[in-house]
Design a protein around this motif. Sequence first.
Motif, PDB file in Angstrom:
ATOM      1  N   MET A   1     101.372 128.656  24.696  1.00 21.79           N
ATOM      2  CA  MET A   1     100.856 128.833  26.061  1.00 21.79           C
ATOM      3  C   MET A   1     100.267 127.474  26.571  1.00 21.79           C
ATOM      4  O   MET A   1     100.654 127.438  27.884  1.00 21.79           O
ATOM      5  CB  MET A   1      99.398 129.965  25.529  1.00 21.79           C
ATOM      6  CG  MET A   1      98.798 130.395  26.608  1.00 21.79           C
ATOM      7  SD  MET A   1      99.860 131.742  27.490  1.00 21.79           S
ATOM      8  CE  MET A   1      99.183 132.951  26.617  1.00 21.79           C
ATOM      9  N   LEU A   2      99.797 126.855  25.697  1.00 24.44           N
ATOM     10  CA  LEU A   2      99.452 125.362  26.478  1.00 24.44           C
ATOM     11  C   LEU A   2     100.700 124.385  26.974  1.00 24.44           C
ATOM     12  O   LEU A   2     100.497 123.905  27.712  1.00 24.44           O
ATOM     13  CB  LEU A   2      98.484 124.570  25.319  1.00 24.44           C
ATOM     14  CG  LEU A   2      97.066 125.047  25.127  1.00 24.44           C
ATOM     15  CD1 LEU A   2      96.495 124.149  24.063  1.00 24.44           C
ATOM     16  CD2 LEU A   2      96.342 125.332  26.640  1.00 24.44           C
ATOM     17  N   SER A   3     101.879 124.885  26.288  1.00 24.58           N
ATOM     18  CA  SER A   3     102.828 124.068  26.809  1.00 24.58           C
ATOM     19  C   SER A   3     103.408 124.240  28.056  1.00 24.58           C
ATOM     20  O   SER A   3     104.149 123.538  28.498  1.00 24.58           O
ATOM     21  CB  SER A   3     104.012 124.164  25.714  1.00 24.58           C
ATOM     22  OG  SER A   3     104.692 125.551  25.947  1.00 24.58           O
ATOM     23  N   GLN A   4     102.767 125.381  28.505  1.00 24.43           N
ATOM     24  CA  GLN A   4     103.216 125.723  30.133  1.00 24.43           C
ATOM     25  C   GLN A   4     101.998 125.258  31.166  1.00 24.43           C
ATOM     26  O   GLN A   4     102.445 125.212  32.226  1.00 24.43           O
ATOM     27  CB  GLN A   4     103.021 127.292  29.904  1.00 24.43           C
ATOM     28  CG  GLN A   4     104.281 127.951  29.158  1.00 24.43           C
ATOM     29  CD  GLN A   4     103.953 129.587  29.114  1.00 24.43           C
ATOM     30  OE1 GLN A   4     103.109 130.030  30.168  1.00 24.43           O
ATOM     31  NE2 GLN A   4     104.164 130.041  27.881  1.00 24.43           N
ATOM     32  N   LEU A   5     101.353 124.407  30.597  1.00 17.17           N
ATOM     33  CA  LEU A   5     100.054 123.640  31.247  1.00 17.17           C
ATOM     34  C   LEU A   5     100.487 122.163  31.386  1.00 17.17           C
ATOM     35  O   LEU A   5     101.106 121.454  30.449  1.00 17.17           O
ATOM     36  CB  LEU A   5      98.617 124.220  31.056  1.00 17.17           C
ATOM     37  CG  LEU A   5      98.379 125.464  30.815  1.00 17.17           C
ATOM     38  CD1 LEU A   5      97.059 125.648  30.273  1.00 17.17           C
ATOM     39  CD2 LEU A   5      98.616 126.337  32.027  1.00 17.17           C
ATOM     40  N   SER A   6      99.883 121.609  32.358  1.00 18.02           N
ATOM     41  CA  SER A   6      99.888 119.983  32.375  1.00 18.02           C
ATOM     42  C   SER A   6      98.856 119.482  31.350  1.00 18.02           C
ATOM     43  O   SER A   6      97.866 119.875  31.194  1.00 18.02           O
ATOM     44  CB  SER A   6      99.083 119.821  33.968  1.00 18.02           C
ATOM     45  OG  SER A   6      99.131 118.182  33.751  1.00 18.02           O
ATOM     46  N   LYS A   7      99.475 118.685  30.730  1.00 18.29           N
ATOM     47  CA  LYS A   7      98.864 117.752  29.650  1.00 18.29           C
ATOM     48  C   LYS A   7      97.995 116.705  30.284  1.00 18.29           C
ATOM     49  O   LYS A   7      97.145 116.198  29.441  1.00 18.29           O
ATOM     50  CB  LYS A   7      99.883 117.157  28.584  1.00 18.29           C
ATOM     51  CG  LYS A   7     100.647 118.178  27.852  1.00 18.29           C
ATOM     52  CD  LYS A   7     101.394 117.533  26.754  1.00 18.29           C
ATOM     53  CE  LYS A   7     102.047 118.397  25.836  1.00 18.29           C
ATOM     54  NZ  LYS A   7     102.639 118.101  24.735  1.00 18.29           N
ATOM     55  N   GLU A   8      97.913 116.725  31.435  1.00 22.12           N
ATOM     56  CA  GLU A   8      97.350 115.507  31.831  1.00 22.12           C
ATOM     57  C   GLU A   8      95.885 115.904  32.738  1.00 22.12           C
ATOM     58  O   GLU A   8      95.110 114.875  32.982  1.00 22.12           O
ATOM     59  CB  GLU A   8      98.182 114.987  33.359  1.00 22.12           C
ATOM     60  CG  GLU A   8      99.576 114.515  33.042  1.00 22.12           C
ATOM     61  CD  GLU A   8      99.616 113.700  31.978  1.00 22.12           C
ATOM     62  OE1 GLU A   8      99.081 112.623  31.917  1.00 22.12           O
ATOM     63  OE2 GLU A   8     100.719 113.835  31.184  1.00 22.12           O
ATOM     64  N   LYS A   9      95.628 117.245  32.693  1.00 19.84           N
ATOM     65  CA  LYS A   9      94.205 117.467  33.184  1.00 19.84           C
ATOM     66  C   LYS A   9      93.794 118.992  32.389  1.00 19.84           C
ATOM     67  O   LYS A   9      94.663 119.536  31.681  1.00 19.84           O
ATOM     68  CB  LYS A   9      94.560 118.140  34.480  1.00 19.84           C
ATOM     69  CG  LYS A   9      95.502 119.072  34.915  1.00 19.84           C
ATOM     70  CD  LYS A   9      95.639 119.227  36.432  1.00 19.84           C
ATOM     71  CE  LYS A   9      96.519 120.417  36.823  1.00 19.84           C
ATOM     72  NZ  LYS A   9      95.907 121.936  36.715  1.00 19.84           N
ATOM     73  N   ALA A  10      92.647 119.114  32.644  1.00 22.99           N
ATOM     74  CA  ALA A  10      91.997 120.470  32.092  1.00 22.99           C
ATOM     75  C   ALA A  10      92.562 121.586  32.305  1.00 22.99           C
ATOM     76  O   ALA A  10      93.129 121.724  33.659  1.00 22.99           O
ATOM     77  CB  ALA A  10      90.446 120.330  32.193  1.00 22.99           C
ATOM     78  N   PRO A  11      92.822 122.722  31.782  1.00 27.03           N
ATOM     79  CA  PRO A  11      93.296 123.977  32.262  1.00 27.03           C
ATOM     80  C   PRO A  11      92.331 124.336  33.406  1.00 27.03           C
ATOM     81  O   PRO A  11      91.081 124.424  33.395  1.00 27.03           O
ATOM     82  CB  PRO A  11      93.147 125.006  31.164  1.00 27.03           C
ATOM     83  CG  PRO A  11      93.308 124.017  29.605  1.00 27.03           C
ATOM     84  CD  PRO A  11      92.640 122.712  30.148  1.00 27.03           C
TER      85      PRO A  11
END
Length: 146
Positions: free
Chosen positions: A67-77
Motif C-alpha cells: 500500500m505504501l509503495s503506491q505513495l510518495s516517499k518524499e511526503k506524508a500520506p
Amino acid sequence: MEMSVGQVAARAGVKVSTLHFYETKGLIQSWRNAGNQRRYDRSVLRRISVIKMAQKLGVSLQEVTIMLSQLSKEKAPTEEEWRAMANVWKLQLDERINRLQTLRDDLDECIGCGCLSINKCKLRNPQDILAQTGKGAVLWKSSNLT
C-alpha cells in the motif's frame, strides 16, 4: 525539518531498531548528513503512524508495504490517501470479523466433535469432502479448505 533517528523514535513511540527495520523494508527512508548520521524528514512520522495503525488492525507488514509503495516517499500520506488505505483495510477487517464470528458460532459443534467425527465438521471439512482420504483428524495444519 530534519530529525535524528533518536528524535523520530521518541516521537513515534518506537525503538530505533524498528526504524532501521522499516527502512530495510522500504517503508520509510532517511539520508546521511555530513557526519554520517541518519536524518529523517518530519513527514516520516505520519508514515510510521500509518504502519503502526495498520499493524493494530492486523494488516500484515507485507500488505502495508504494498500500500505504501503506491505513495510518495518524499511526503506524508495525504488525508485522501489515508482514507483510501483505510477503506481497503476496513473491508479486510470486516471479512476477518465475519470469519471469526462464523468460527465462534460453529465452535460448539467442533468441541463436541473433537475431530473424531470429521464427517460433520463445518469448519474444517464442509460437506465431508475429506471422507475419501481416511478417518480421524487428517487436518492439523493449514489447508486449502479454509
